[in-house]
Write a protein that holds these residues in place. Sequence first.
Motif, PDB file in Angstrom:
ATOM      1  N   ARG A  43       0.782  -1.413  -0.049  1.00 44.75           N
ATOM      2  CA  ARG A  43      -0.080  -0.115  -0.233  1.00 44.75           C
ATOM      3  C   ARG A  43       0.748   1.192   0.034  1.00 44.75           C
ATOM      4  NH1 ARG A  43      -5.093  -0.155   3.076  1.00 44.75           N
ATOM      5  NH2 ARG A  43      -5.252  -1.841   1.944  1.00 44.75           N
ATOM      6  N   CYS A  44       1.999   1.190   0.631  1.00 48.46           N
ATOM      7  CA  CYS A  44       2.942   2.494   0.689  1.00 48.46           C
ATOM      8  C   CYS A  44       3.517   2.663  -0.603  1.00 48.46           C
ATOM      9  CB  CYS A  44       3.952   2.203   1.794  1.00 48.46           C
ATOM     10  SG  CYS A  44       3.278   2.456   3.522  1.00 48.46           S
ATOM     11  N   ALA A  45       3.881   1.437  -1.159  1.00 45.97           N
ATOM     12  CA  ALA A  45       4.598   1.662  -2.715  1.00 45.97           C
ATOM     13  C   ALA A  45       3.521   2.244  -3.501  1.00 45.97           C
ATOM     14  CB  ALA A  45       5.010   0.267  -3.049  1.00 45.97           C
ATOM     15  N   THR A  46       2.228   1.782  -3.601  1.00 48.68           N
ATOM     16  CA  THR A  46       1.159   2.391  -4.246  1.00 48.68           C
ATOM     17  C   THR A  46       0.912   3.743  -4.123  1.00 48.68           C
ATOM     18  OG1 THR A  46       0.002  -0.002  -4.368  1.00 48.68           O
ATOM     19  CG2 THR A  46      -1.123   2.000  -5.096  1.00 48.68           C
ATOM     20  N   TRP A  47       1.008   4.451  -3.108  1.00 46.64           N
ATOM     21  CA  TRP A  47       0.821   5.709  -2.441  1.00 46.64           C
ATOM     22  C   TRP A  47       1.843   6.369  -2.993  1.00 46.64           C
ATOM     23  CZ3 TRP A  47      -1.796   8.836   1.262  1.00 46.64           C
ATOM     24  CH2 TRP A  47      -3.173   8.402   1.510  1.00 46.64           C
ATOM     25  N   ILE A  48       3.128   5.689  -2.836  1.00 48.81           N
ATOM     26  CA  ILE A  48       4.303   6.502  -3.464  1.00 48.81           C
ATOM     27  C   ILE A  48       4.032   6.885  -5.085  1.00 48.81           C
ATOM     28  CG2 ILE A  48       6.714   6.600  -4.235  1.00 48.81           C
ATOM     29  CD1 ILE A  48       7.126   5.277  -1.505  1.00 48.81           C
ATOM     30  N   GLU A  49       3.650   5.714  -5.953  1.00 49.28           N
ATOM     31  CA  GLU A  49       3.590   5.677  -7.289  1.00 49.28           C
ATOM     32  C   GLU A  49       2.202   6.670  -7.568  1.00 49.28           C
ATOM     33  OE1 GLU A  49       2.888   1.837  -9.109  1.00 49.28           O
ATOM     34  OE2 GLU A  49       4.524   1.001  -7.928  1.00 49.28           O
ATOM     35  N   GLU A  50       1.046   6.599  -6.988  1.00 50.09           N
ATOM     36  CA  GLU A  50      -0.041   7.298  -7.239  1.00 50.09           C
ATOM     37  C   GLU A  50       0.010   8.750  -6.868  1.00 50.09           C
ATOM     38  OE1 GLU A  50      -3.692   5.282  -6.418  1.00 50.09           O
ATOM     39  OE2 GLU A  50      -2.803   3.274  -7.549  1.00 50.09           O
ATOM     40  N   TYR A  51       0.547   8.865  -5.382  1.00 51.30           N
ATOM     41  CA  TYR A  51       0.392  10.151  -4.783  1.00 51.30           C
ATOM     42  C   TYR A  51       1.740  11.079  -4.785  1.00 51.30           C
ATOM     43  CZ  TYR A  51      -4.022   8.180  -3.845  1.00 51.30           C
ATOM     44  OH  TYR A  51      -5.214   7.469  -4.051  1.00 51.30           O
ATOM     45  N   GLY A  52       2.821  10.217  -5.018  1.00 51.95           N
ATOM     46  CA  GLY A  52       4.230  10.961  -4.821  1.00 51.95           C
ATOM     47  C   GLY A  52       4.321  10.994  -3.252  1.00 51.95           C
ATOM     48  N   LYS A  53       3.612  10.242  -2.294  1.00 54.89           N
ATOM     49  CA  LYS A  53       3.990  10.711  -1.013  1.00 54.89           C
ATOM     50  C   LYS A  53       3.435   9.279  -0.206  1.00 54.89           C
ATOM     51  CE  LYS A  53      -0.405  12.298   0.821  1.00 54.89           C
ATOM     52  NZ  LYS A  53      -0.508  12.383   2.168  1.00 54.89           N
TER      53      LYS A  53
END
Length: 130
Positions: A43-53
């Motif tokens: 989920r953290c990796a997805t957040w970095i990809e999608e939201y840059g944070k």
Amino acid sequence: MKLDIFIIDDDLVSQFATRYCIEQFGDSFDVSTCGSAEEGLERCATWIEEYGKLPDIIFLDLIMGEMDGWEFLEHLEKFSNGVKMPKVYVLSSFVNSKDREKAKKNPVIEGYFDKPLAKTSLAKVFQKAS
């Protein structure tokens, strides 16, 4: 501004209790739960990809199945280069002085609380976050 919060804990009762405590505190939070450290990393990796944070706050259990909370933190620090780290609060149902000392020395960990999370503890968390 809403705070994004992840609860990473393999115990459904603890997840529910932590989420409930946060939701009773107010409605300025978006809370997501993860049932394992692996799911939390994904989920953290997805957040970095999608939201840059990453989320603003993570409540992290240390004792979980395949990957524990310490391993989660190691992996998170490795792949989050350049992204602001969240404030991490350890939630534990076991009072382990070695874990408390290790948590105090870890620069990513903001605090260590016993389960279940108390409203007074949460007040300290949100006071630091503002």
